[in-house]
Design a protein around this motif. Structure first.
Motif, PDB file in Angstrom:
ATOM      1  N   SER A  72     134.809  45.746  12.376  1.00 21.16           N
ATOM      2  CA  SER A  72     134.382  46.874  13.207  1.00 21.16           C
ATOM      3  C   SER A  72     133.174  47.582  12.597  1.00 21.16           C
ATOM      4  CB  SER A  72     135.507  47.891  13.363  1.00 21.16           C
ATOM      5  OG  SER A  72     136.647  47.277  13.797  1.00 21.16           O
ATOM      6  N   VAL A  73     133.241  47.814  11.263  1.00 20.82           N
ATOM      7  CA  VAL A  73     132.153  48.524  10.567  1.00 20.82           C
ATOM      8  C   VAL A  73     130.880  47.686  10.599  1.00 20.82           C
ATOM      9  CG1 VAL A  73     131.391  49.339   8.287  1.00 20.82           C
ATOM     10  CG2 VAL A  73     133.677  49.915   9.103  1.00 20.82           C
ATOM     11  N   THR A  74     130.994  46.374  10.399  1.00 26.88           N
ATOM     12  CA  THR A  74     129.831  45.487  10.403  1.00 26.88           C
ATOM     13  C   THR A  74     129.147  45.507  11.769  1.00 26.88           C
ATOM     14  OG1 THR A  74     131.074  44.089   8.899  1.00 26.88           O
ATOM     15  CG2 THR A  74     129.061  43.133   9.822  1.00 26.88           C
ATOM     16  N   ILE A  75     129.958  45.394  12.841  1.00 34.32           N
ATOM     17  CA  ILE A  75     129.407  45.398  14.196  1.00 34.32           C
ATOM     18  C   ILE A  75     128.720  46.736  14.480  1.00 34.32           C
ATOM     19  CG2 ILE A  75     130.019  45.356  16.666  1.00 34.32           C
ATOM     20  CD1 ILE A  75     132.267  43.356  15.870  1.00 34.32           C
ATOM     21  N   ALA A  76     129.357  47.820  14.092  1.00 37.09           N
ATOM     22  CA  ALA A  76     128.799  49.157  14.338  1.00 37.09           C
ATOM     23  C   ALA A  76     127.483  49.328  13.597  1.00 37.09           C
ATOM     24  CB  ALA A  76     129.805  50.209  13.896  1.00 37.09           C
ATOM     25  N   ALA A  77     127.418  48.884  12.322  1.00 35.12           N
ATOM     26  CA  ALA A  77     126.205  49.013  11.515  1.00 35.12           C
ATOM     27  C   ALA A  77     125.072  48.193  12.123  1.00 35.12           C
ATOM     28  CB  ALA A  77     126.491  48.554  10.089  1.00 35.12           C
ATOM     29  N   SER A  78     125.402  46.982  12.597  1.00 34.18           N
ATOM     30  CA  SER A  78     124.395  46.111  13.205  1.00 34.18           C
ATOM     31  C   SER A  78     123.808  46.762  14.445  1.00 34.18           C
ATOM     32  CB  SER A  78     125.016  44.767  13.589  1.00 34.18           C
ATOM     33  OG  SER A  78     125.672  44.230  12.503  1.00 34.18           O
ATOM     34  N   LEU A  79     124.668  47.335  15.263  1.00 33.94           N
ATOM     35  CA  LEU A  79     124.219  47.986  16.499  1.00 33.94           C
ATOM     36  C   LEU A  79     123.329  49.189  16.195  1.00 33.94           C
ATOM     37  CD1 LEU A  79     127.493  47.857  18.645  1.00 33.94           C
ATOM     38  CD2 LEU A  79     125.342  46.691  19.144  1.00 33.94           C
ATOM     39  N   ILE A  80     123.702  49.969  15.179  1.00 34.46           N
ATOM     40  CA  ILE A  80     122.905  51.154  14.806  1.00 34.46           C
ATOM     41  C   ILE A  80     121.528  50.713  14.314  1.00 34.46           C
ATOM     42  CG2 ILE A  80     122.743  53.052  13.116  1.00 34.46           C
ATOM     43  CD1 ILE A  80     125.879  53.200  13.362  1.00 34.46           C
ATOM     44  N   LEU A  81     121.503  49.670  13.501  1.00 29.83           N
ATOM     45  CA  LEU A  81     120.248  49.147  12.940  1.00 29.83           C
ATOM     46  C   LEU A  81     119.344  48.649  14.052  1.00 29.83           C
ATOM     47  CD1 LEU A  81     119.066  48.681  10.061  1.00 29.83           C
ATOM     48  CD2 LEU A  81     119.831  46.315  10.274  1.00 29.83           C
TER      49      LEU A  81
END
Lengths: 150, 179
Positions: A75-84
Motif C-alpha cells: 500500500s505504501v509503495t503504491i501510494a508513494a509511486s502515485l505521489i511521485l
C-alpha cells in the motif's frame, strides 16, 4: 382419527406423555444450545468445527490480511509511486507555463539579435526538412542542402 | 423466606440453576401450556409457543427483579409469546385476524387433539367472536381461574376496566350460546 388421551380440558387434548417429553426437550434445548441474549443459538459442535476449519485454511494457505506487514508495504509503495508521478507531472506543467510568461517580454524586435534569431529559426526549419527527407528517401542533394543551411 | 423466594434465588445462582429450572418446569409447565393453548387453540402451535416461553423465561431469569410474582411474570411471558405467535402467523398467511380465527376454528374441528363436543366447540367459537381484550380476559378468568389482580398485571390494565370487560364478554358468550 382421535387420540386416546385422557388429559383433556374443555375438549382440548394433548399427546400421551406430552409434558414429560416436553420437559426433557426444553431441558435439552437449554443445556445443549448456546443461548445468547438476542435469541440466536448455535449447535454445540459449531465452534469446535469452525475452529478446525479456520486452522486448516490457515495452515494450507496464508491469507493476506489488510493489516499484515506485506499488505502495508504494498500500500505504501503504491501510494508513494502515485505521489511521485503526480509531483513530476505537476512540476512539468508549471515549468512550461512559467517559461512562456517569462520569455515573452524578453523578445526585443528592435535589436540585432532579433535578426539572428530569425536566421536560427530558418536553419532549424531547413534542418528538420533535411532530417525528414532522410526518412522519406527523396532525391535531395544532401551536400547542396547542407551548404544552404550552414 | 417463602418457597418462591428460595426458588428464585436458586434460579439466579449458576450452581443451582439447572435443578431449580427443572423444578420450575414441573410446577408451571402444564399451567402455562393450557394458558397458551386457549389462546392459540392448536396443539402444534401451543407446543412451539411453550418451548419459546420457557427459553425466554430461562434467559430472563437473571433480569427478574421480583416486582411481580414469578407466577404472574411467567404468565405474562407466555401471553406475549402466544400473541406474538398469532400476529406472526397472520402476517405469514397475509390474512386478517377474523380470517385467521375462522381458519383456526376450522382446523380445530379437524384437530386430533381436540375432542370437544358440539357445545365445547361452540364455546370456542363464541369466545373467538369477542374483541381481543374481552377474549383474553374471559380466557384467563374462565379457564385459568386467575384473579383479576393477576390478569391486571399480565395485561397491564386497570382492575375496573378488566371487570367491565369480563362482564361484557360473559354476556356476549351467553347470548351466542343461546342462539
Amino acid at each position: 382419527m382421535r387420540n386416546n388421551n385422557t388429559n383433556t380440558k374443555e375438549g382440548f387434548t394433548i399427546p400421551n406423555n406430552y409434558f414429560n417429553k416436553n420437559k426433557t426437550s426444553i431441558l435439552k434445548s437449554i443445556s445443549t444450545s448456546n443461548i445468547k441474549d438476542d435469541g440466536f443459538t448455535t449447535s454445540p459442535q459449531y465452534f469446535s468445527s469452525s475452529k478446525k476449519a479456520i486452522l486448516k485454511s490457515t495452515i494450507n494457505s496464508e491469507p493476506i490480511s489488510i493489516f499484515s506487514k506485506k499488505w502495508i508495504f504494498i500500500s505504501v509503495t503504491i501510494a508513494a509511486s502515485l505521489i511521485l508521478l503526480f509531483s513530476i507531472s505537476n512540476y512539468n506543467t508549471k515549468t512550461t507555463s512559467n517559461t512562456i510568461v517569462t520569455i515573452a517580454p524578453q523578445i526585443d524586435t528592435t535589436s540585432n539579435n532579433f535578426i539572428s534569431d530569425e536566421t536560427n529559426t530558418t536553419k532549424d526549419l531547413l534542418l528538420s526538412i533535411y532530417i525528414d527527407d532522410s526518412y522519406t528517401e527523396e532525391s535531395i542533394d544532401d551536400y547542396a542542402l547542407e551548404s544552404l543551411i550552414f | 423466606m417463602t418457597e418462591e423466594a428460595v426458588l428464585i434465588q436458586n434460579l439466579k445462582s449458576p450452581s443451582t440453576r439447572e435443578k431449580a429450572f427443572t423444578l420450575l418446569l414441573d410446577q408451571y409447565q402444564q399451567r402455562l401450556y393450557w394458558h397458551i393453548r386457549k389462546i392459540v387453540l392448536l396443539h402444534e402451535d401451543a407446543d412451539d409457543v411453550l418451548q419459546n416461553t420457557f427459553i425466554k423465561i430461562y434467559k430472563g431469569l437473571p433480569k427478574f427483579k421480583g416486582n411481580s410474582t414469578l407466577h404472574t411474570w411467567m404468565y405474562r411471558i407466555a401471553y406475549n409469546e402466544a400473541i406474538s405467535f398469532i400476529t406472526k402467523k397472520q402476517k405469514r398467511l397475509r390474512i386478517s385476524s377474523e380470517e385467521l380465527t375462522l381458519k383456526i376454528l376450522s382446523e380445530l374441528k379437524e384437530d386430533v387433539y381436540f375432542e370437544g363436543d358440539e357445545i365445547q366447540f361452540q364455546l370456542q367459537k363464541a369466545i373467538n367472536t369477542l374483541p381481543e381484550k374481552q377474549k383474553r380476559v374471559f380466557q384467563m378468568r374462565y379457564f385459568d381461574d386467575l384473579k383479576f389482580s393477576e390478569i391486571s398485571e399480565i395485561l397491564g390494565t386497570s382492575l375496573g376496566a378488566l371487570k367491565a370487560s369480563y362482564h361484557l364478554a360473559h354476556k356476549k358468550v351467553e347470548q351466542f350460546l343461546k342462539k
